[in-house]
Design a protein around this motif. Structure first.
Motif, PDB file in Angstrom:
ATOM      1  N   LEU A 230       1.040  -1.562   0.249  1.00  0.00           N
ATOM      2  CA  LEU A 230      -0.203  -0.201  -0.132  1.00  0.00           C
ATOM      3  C   LEU A 230       1.412   1.723  -0.174  1.00  0.00           C
ATOM      4  O   LEU A 230       1.776   1.593   0.497  1.00  0.00           O
ATOM      5  N   GLN A 231       0.673   2.180  -0.925  1.00  0.00           N
ATOM      6  CA  GLN A 231       1.297   3.227  -1.080  1.00  0.00           C
ATOM      7  C   GLN A 231      -0.063   4.511  -0.527  1.00  0.00           C
ATOM      8  O   GLN A 231      -0.430   4.696  -1.254  1.00  0.00           O
ATOM      9  N   ILE A 232       0.090   5.122   0.726  1.00  0.00           N
ATOM     10  CA  ILE A 232      -0.881   6.183   1.146  1.00  0.00           C
ATOM     11  C   ILE A 232      -0.135   7.294   1.190  1.00  0.00           C
ATOM     12  O   ILE A 232       1.020   7.488   1.969  1.00  0.00           O
ATOM     13  N   THR A 233      -0.523   8.273   1.256  1.00  0.00           N
ATOM     14  CA  THR A 233       0.349   9.697   1.276  1.00  0.00           C
ATOM     15  C   THR A 233      -1.641  10.260   2.277  1.00  0.00           C
ATOM     16  O   THR A 233      -2.040  10.209   1.693  1.00  0.00           O
ATOM     17  N   PHE A 234      -0.693  10.787   3.406  1.00  0.00           N
ATOM     18  CA  PHE A 234      -1.413  11.596   4.209  1.00  0.00           C
ATOM     19  C   PHE A 234      -1.174  13.042   3.874  1.00  0.00           C
ATOM     20  O   PHE A 234      -0.131  13.624   3.730  1.00  0.00           O
ATOM     21  N   ALA A 235      -2.073  14.477   4.468  1.00  0.00           N
ATOM     22  CA  ALA A 235      -2.419  15.551   4.727  1.00  0.00           C
ATOM     23  C   ALA A 235      -2.503  16.047   6.154  1.00  0.00           C
ATOM     24  O   ALA A 235      -3.283  15.529   6.481  1.00  0.00           O
ATOM     25  N   PRO A 236      -2.128  16.967   6.693  1.00  0.00           N
ATOM     26  CA  PRO A 236      -2.049  17.779   7.483  1.00  0.00           C
ATOM     27  C   PRO A 236      -3.608  17.966   7.807  1.00  0.00           C
ATOM     28  O   PRO A 236      -4.332  18.873   7.243  1.00  0.00           O
ATOM     29  N   GLU A 237      -3.836  18.330   9.207  1.00  0.00           N
ATOM     30  CA  GLU A 237      -5.378  18.558   9.786  1.00  0.00           C
ATOM     31  C   GLU A 237      -5.272  19.833  10.191  1.00  0.00           C
ATOM     32  O   GLU A 237      -5.907  20.548  10.800  1.00  0.00           O
ATOM     33  N   GLY A 238      -4.074  19.473  10.824  1.00  0.00           N
ATOM     34  CA  GLY A 238      -3.093  21.112  12.021  1.00  0.00           C
ATOM     35  C   GLY A 238      -2.194  21.653  11.870  1.00  0.00           C
ATOM     36  O   GLY A 238      -1.731  21.559  10.549  1.00  0.00           O
ATOM     37  N   GLN A 239      -1.814  21.151  12.778  1.00  0.00           N
ATOM     38  CA  GLN A 239      -0.836  21.778  13.041  1.00  0.00           C
ATOM     39  C   GLN A 239       0.602  19.841  11.898  1.00  0.00           C
ATOM     40  O   GLN A 239       0.195  19.580  11.962  1.00  0.00           O
ATOM     41  N   ARG A 273       6.789  21.763   1.704  1.00  0.00           N
ATOM     42  CA  ARG A 273       6.419  22.700   2.365  1.00  0.00           C
ATOM     43  C   ARG A 273       4.818  22.874   2.663  1.00  0.00           C
ATOM     44  O   ARG A 273       4.424  23.131   3.557  1.00  0.00           O
ATOM     45  N   ASP A 274       3.935  21.355   1.735  1.00  0.00           N
ATOM     46  CA  ASP A 274       2.690  21.501   2.448  1.00  0.00           C
ATOM     47  C   ASP A 274       3.041  19.890   3.837  1.00  0.00           C
ATOM     48  O   ASP A 274       1.840  20.045   4.179  1.00  0.00           O
ATOM     49  N   SER A 275       3.922  19.891   3.859  1.00  0.00           N
ATOM     50  CA  SER A 275       4.055  18.607   5.005  1.00  0.00           C
ATOM     51  C   SER A 275       3.333  17.013   5.190  1.00  0.00           C
ATOM     52  O   SER A 275       2.313  16.863   5.629  1.00  0.00           O
ATOM     53  N   ARG A 276       2.727  16.862   3.938  1.00  0.00           N
ATOM     54  CA  ARG A 276       2.616  15.675   2.883  1.00  0.00           C
ATOM     55  C   ARG A 276       3.533  14.982   3.589  1.00  0.00           C
ATOM     56  O   ARG A 276       4.716  14.866   3.017  1.00  0.00           O
ATOM     57  N   PHE A 277       3.103  13.831   3.306  1.00  0.00           N
ATOM     58  CA  PHE A 277       4.528  12.676   3.726  1.00  0.00           C
ATOM     59  C   PHE A 277       3.402  11.152   3.003  1.00  0.00           C
ATOM     60  O   PHE A 277       2.407  10.620   2.917  1.00  0.00           O
ATOM     61  N   LYS A 278       4.059  10.423   2.466  1.00  0.00           N
ATOM     62  CA  LYS A 278       3.877   8.955   2.130  1.00  0.00           C
ATOM     63  C   LYS A 278       4.234   7.391   2.973  1.00  0.00           C
ATOM     64  O   LYS A 278       5.774   8.024   3.434  1.00  0.00           O
ATOM     65  N   LEU A 279       3.720   6.529   3.229  1.00  0.00           N
ATOM     66  CA  LEU A 279       4.326   5.254   3.178  1.00  0.00           C
ATOM     67  C   LEU A 279       4.169   4.921   2.040  1.00  0.00           C
ATOM     68  O   LEU A 279       3.337   4.471   1.509  1.00  0.00           O
ATOM     69  N   GLY A 280       4.883   3.299   2.815  1.00  0.00           N
ATOM     70  CA  GLY A 280       4.960   2.406   1.999  1.00  0.00           C
ATOM     71  C   GLY A 280       5.301   0.913   3.137  1.00  0.00           C
ATOM     72  O   GLY A 280       5.652   1.152   3.648  1.00  0.00           O
ATOM     73  N   ILE A 281       3.910   0.973   3.071  1.00  0.00           N
ATOM     74  CA  ILE A 281       3.479  -0.523   3.770  1.00  0.00           C
ATOM     75  C   ILE A 281       3.055  -2.141   3.500  1.00  0.00           C
ATOM     76  O   ILE A 281       2.169  -1.778   2.165  1.00  0.00           O
ATOM     77  N   LYS A 282       3.769  -2.559   3.737  1.00  0.00           N
ATOM     78  CA  LYS A 282       3.691  -4.047   2.821  1.00  0.00           C
ATOM     79  C   LYS A 282       2.802  -4.699   4.274  1.00  0.00           C
ATOM     80  O   LYS A 282       2.764  -4.874   5.423  1.00  0.00           O
ATOM     81  N   GLN A 283       1.555  -5.875   3.239  1.00  0.00           N
ATOM     82  CA  GLN A 283       0.206  -6.373   4.065  1.00  0.00           C
ATOM     83  C   GLN A 283       1.549  -7.626   4.175  1.00  0.00           C
ATOM     84  O   GLN A 283       0.923  -8.486   4.268  1.00  0.00           O
ATOM     85  N   VAL A 284       1.622  -7.489   5.822  1.00  0.00           N
ATOM     86  CA  VAL A 284       2.067  -8.910   6.080  1.00  0.00           C
ATOM     87  C   VAL A 284       1.722  -9.623   6.757  1.00  0.00           C
ATOM     88  O   VAL A 284       1.852 -10.796   7.382  1.00  0.00           O
ATOM     89  N   GLY A 285       0.824  -8.733   8.214  1.00  0.00           N
ATOM     90  CA  GLY A 285       0.179  -9.609   9.081  1.00  0.00           C
ATOM     91  C   GLY A 285      -1.796  -9.192   9.043  1.00  0.00           C
ATOM     92  O   GLY A 285      -1.956  -7.910   8.423  1.00  0.00           O
ATOM     93  N   ASP A 286      -1.752  -8.985  10.700  1.00  0.00           N
ATOM     94  CA  ASP A 286      -3.586  -8.958  10.716  1.00  0.00           C
ATOM     95  C   ASP A 286      -3.947  -7.223  10.883  1.00  0.00           C
ATOM     96  O   ASP A 286      -4.514  -6.750   9.424  1.00  0.00           O
ATOM     97  N   HIS A 287      -2.748  -6.595  10.628  1.00  0.00           N
ATOM     98  CA  HIS A 287      -2.967  -5.294  11.367  1.00  0.00           C
ATOM     99  C   HIS A 287      -2.755  -4.338  10.041  1.00  0.00           C
ATOM    100  O   HIS A 287      -4.167  -3.346   9.244  1.00  0.00           O
ATOM    101  N   THR A 288      -1.856  -5.163   9.233  1.00  0.00           N
ATOM    102  CA  THR A 288      -1.299  -4.124   7.612  1.00  0.00           C
ATOM    103  C   THR A 288      -2.611  -4.551   6.743  1.00  0.00           C
ATOM    104  O   THR A 288      -2.605  -3.689   6.169  1.00  0.00           O
ATOM    105  N   ARG A 289      -3.026  -5.929   6.881  1.00  0.00           N
ATOM    106  CA  ARG A 289      -3.989  -6.476   5.624  1.00  0.00           C
ATOM    107  C   ARG A 289      -5.393  -5.794   6.023  1.00  0.00           C
ATOM    108  O   ARG A 289      -6.095  -5.335   5.084  1.00  0.00           O
ATOM    109  N   SER A 290      -5.619  -5.296   7.726  1.00  0.00           N
ATOM    110  CA  SER A 290      -6.795  -4.116   7.527  1.00  0.00           C
ATOM    111  C   SER A 290      -6.328  -2.952   7.188  1.00  0.00           C
ATOM    112  O   SER A 290      -8.336  -2.317   7.450  1.00  0.00           O
TER     113      SER A 290
END
Length: 474
Positions: A230-239, A273-290
């Motif tokens: 999973l490649q997920i990009t996140f954006a800030p909601e506040g600080q 400068r937008d403080s967005r960041f991306k994670l690369g998550i390998k789905q190998v366990g119960d949590h990552t699959r969820s």
């Protein structure tokens, strides 16, 4: 089973605390002229004192304090020290009852009875003995589960929460037994101070970190799935969170059907400068699959950032070789972006003093070192970040591999099923002017990293120039 890095760490403060403990104990014995008639009690007591000190260190280091991260060179290194000390404490605490019972030998039944619970009969020392047996069994059991038995991450994490009970049992044992720690003022002051610090660290990480730790509110901005990644990009909601490429965060998802427990993931992008960041998550366990349940705009909490992996790259004092095995490629993606996108950097006037101080890599006068990146996978279908890495080259000011390679950068997808295990000699043959004067960065499976470290040293690469991402829980 937890893997422990073989990389060298400065354990000076830990060693000093152990030496000081022995000096206070033996000095108190001498000052009060109190010795043991039974010689076996000396190694037994020494083992218990040293194990207690190491246990306190383990708990304090687990609190994710910035001071220790700075000292050891990243939270990943802190946890490697934490694991090493846990192993040492495990063996030391086992030695304590064995030496206490040795005077029963060669009467084996009496020796074994001495290792177990005894009927206290109103005897305070025997009651303390039973508390010691209980704390030893609990500590040994938890450490065995932590260090040598492979269990799911969420169970491993929950098992750690029981160390507070171990700490409480040890403190009760010290008070009830009423022996050296309780009798000798300087030793008691020192040991109670360590136990108190450990208790405060445990309370902080267990009950207060979620509220008062370095927390930021983010939301899911974009999700892409490539195979089991999973490649997920996140954006800030506040600080906004300030981070460096290759750092990692603890992610907590606030959505029904996904456990709200913190999981560590490497940031797979450079600072913006937008403080967005991306994670690369390998789905190998119960949590990552969820995490398949995640949708855009879902709320998350982000704790961190942690890690110092990119500091030597950002210093730009040596050209670099990046070697990422499997999902271990993710810490390199942000540094790769920084190395290639100089045309997106800001002028001195645009940047401002704070950004210039925190992120020199974002300023146009920062010159990236030359980077050779090796993405090591077993098969081609596992190389889910290969297209992203190549896309960075095309989208950069090089606009393709010809100008990119003329500048001196290099990229290779290395497939072990076709080429065999990667070696330092192979990497040396592909890097312009070889690897001996380069900073070598490695992240990936422990066997691969350990083998390459040994091979690079054989080639003459100084240990000082080999930088490891050591955040391997399993």
């Amino acid at each position: 089973m937890l893997t422990t890095s073989r990389s060298h760490q400065n354990l000076g403060p830990v060693i000093f605390s152990l030496v000081l403990t022995m000096a206070l104990w033996l000095g108190s014995k001498w000052y009060f002229n109190e010795g043991f008639d039974n010689f076996y009690k000396y190694p037994a007591k020494a083992a218990s004192l040293l194990a207690t000190v190491l246990m306190c260190w383990c708990i304090v280091l687990s609190a994710r304090m910035a001071f220790f991260e700075d000292y050891f060179g990243g939270l990943d290194k802190v946890y490697q020290v934490h694991k090493r000390l846990g192993k040492a404490a495990f063996f030391l605490i086992l030695a304590h009852p064995l030496f206490l019972a040795l005077d029963r030998m060669p009467d084996v039944p009496a020796f074994l009875r001495r290792l177990w619970f005894l009927a206290p009969g109103g005897d305070r020392y025997l009651a303390g003995h039973n508390l010691g047996v209980a704390s030893l069994l609990l500590m040994a059991g938890l450490l065995a589960v932590t260090l040598w038995i492979r269990i799911p991450y969420h169970r491993w994490k929950r098992s750690h929460e029981w160390f507070g009970l171990v700490l409480l049992a040890v403190m009760a044992h010290v008070i009830v037994v009423d022996r050296d720690i309780a009798r000798y003022p300087l030793l008691g002051l020192w040991m109670y101070a360590l136990l108190g610090l450990a208790a405060l660290a445990y309370l902080y990480i267990r009950f207060f970190y979620a509220r008062y730790g370095p927390r930021y509110a983010y939301c899911v901005d974009d999700i892409e799935k490539h195979g089991d990644i999973l490649q997920i990009t996140f954006a800030p909601e506040g600080q906004r969170m300030d981070f460096k490429p290759s750092q990692f965060i603890y992610l907590v998802v606030h959505k029904q059907g996904i456990a709200a427990e913190p999981h560590p993931y490497s940031i797979a992008c450079g600072y913006n400068r937008d403080s967005r960041f991306k994670l690369g998550i390998k789905q190998v366990g119960d949590h990552t699959r969820s995490l398949d349940r995640l949708e855009e705009n879902d709320a998350v909490s982000v704790y961190g950032p942690y890690g110092r992996f990119s500091d030597r790259f950002l210093a730009a004092d040596r050209d670099c070789v990046f070697i990422g095995g499997g999902i271990g490629i993710t810490p390199f993606l942000g540094m790769w972006h920084v190395a290639l996108h100089s045309e997106e950097r800001l002028s001195l006037d645009e940047a401002g003093e704070k950004l210039m101080e925190m992120h020199p890599e974002c300023i146009r006068n920062w010159k990236s070192p030359l980077v050779s990146l090796f993405y090591v996978c077993i098969t081609e279908d596992q190389a889910c970040f290969d297209n992203d890495i190549k896309h960075e080259v095309i989208q950069s000011h090089f606009h393709g591999f010809k100008a990119f390679e003329e500048r001196g950068h290099y990229y290779e997808l290395y497939l072990a099923d076709r080429q065999g295990l990667i070696t330092a000699e192979y990497i040396d043959s592909r890097v312009r002017e070889g690897v001996r004067d380069k900073n070598i960065f490695l992240c990936g499976p422990t066997p691969m990293v350990s083998a390459l470290v040994a091979q690079f040293k054989t080639l003459g690469v100084s240990e000082e120039h080999i930088i490891l991402e050591d955040f391997n829980l399993f």
